[in-house]
Design a protein around this motif. Sequence first.
Motif, PDB file in Angstrom:
ATOM      1  N   LEU A 160     -22.764 -36.414  27.670  1.00 51.96           N
ATOM      2  CA  LEU A 160     -22.003 -35.874  26.550  1.00 51.96           C
ATOM      3  C   LEU A 160     -22.194 -36.699  25.282  1.00 51.96           C
ATOM      4  O   LEU A 160     -22.350 -36.174  24.192  1.00 51.96           O
ATOM      5  CB  LEU A 160     -20.529 -35.878  26.948  1.00 51.96           C
ATOM      6  N   THR A 189     -14.239 -31.630  22.378  1.00 57.20           N
ATOM      7  CA  THR A 189     -14.622 -32.752  23.226  1.00 57.20           C
ATOM      8  C   THR A 189     -14.116 -34.066  22.666  1.00 57.20           C
ATOM      9  O   THR A 189     -13.723 -34.954  23.407  1.00 57.20           O
ATOM     10  CB  THR A 189     -16.148 -32.841  23.399  1.00 57.20           C
ATOM     11  N   LEU A 233     -18.802 -28.136  30.887  1.00 56.84           N
ATOM     12  CA  LEU A 233     -18.699 -29.579  30.735  1.00 56.84           C
ATOM     13  C   LEU A 233     -17.793 -30.169  31.785  1.00 56.84           C
ATOM     14  O   LEU A 233     -18.047 -31.222  32.334  1.00 56.84           O
ATOM     15  CB  LEU A 233     -18.141 -29.906  29.348  1.00 56.84           C
TER      16      LEU A 233
END
Length: 268
Positions: free
Chosen positions: A88, A227, A189
């Motif tokens: 990520l 995120t 994710l």
Amino acid sequence: MAKKAERGGRKAAVMMNRGAWTAEEDQKLVEYIKVHGDKKWRALPVKAGLNRCGKSCRLRWLNYLRPGIKRGNISEDEEDLIIRLHNLLGNRWSLIAGRLPGRTDNEIKNHWNTHLSKRPLTIDDLNLKLDMKHEGGVHGHTPPSNTPLEPSQGFKPTVSEERMLPDHNEELASSWADLPASEFDVGQLFDFASMPDVDGNEGGSSGSELGVEEYGMMHQDGYQELTNELLGVNNQGSLDPQAMCNPPEFDDLDLFIGCQDYEFYFLH
DNA sequence: AAACGTCACAACCGCCACCCG
DNA sequence: ACGGGTGGCGGTTGTGACGTT
């Protein structure tokens, strides 16, 4: 063990100690910081009676002497988390370390470089392993055969491949940031399907149950903002202590703290 | 037992962003 | 607005430990 400074041949080096720290030096540093705190690194060595540069003192304190530091024995769960976060965030070791209590950026970086970067492990592999942990997919969840990390594409670098693409995550993040929220899938994710649901049942979760997808939809800034908030990263890309302590809209996600496989994600 | 190679990790280096005067 | 000082970060190196031949 401590060598005298010689590299560069500058007078400024003033024959500082270099190399491994001795127990005596450690003690001096700890004693000093106990009394005066860990600020003013430049002046600290002189005041503490250490023949080291401030940077060296800072590094020694942050990586080894600071209370609460865990050393060695990085668990499988921690490794999984490192891989996921690295996918990520890229090589932003300090951010990754911020999500692993007691671990330092240096340790994680070293561990990555010596162990994980050589492992051809994908996020799919992790999800599969996780699914098997949950009694072989008791939820009827079959891990997706292809869990692209890039929206609308099949591109899926392995860890080692990804490492060869240093700008990949930056590009990815910026490309995602431009997408409308409807174009990305939070579930790619965070493998919600293999998490317990918000009630702690084994039935598996969904982003929707958690309000995460809705949360994403509400934020047209898309992936980046979501995120960042999930990870407690502020707009400057640094860990936001306040966000870590008070993740916005995360009342439901807090329930995950008790779930061993994800306990690191939402620690606060 | 010695020589050599590899691994693991502590420490260093250079760059950059931020702060403050 | 600017420049120097400082702290933080990621990349890289140095070296001791360990394994292999």
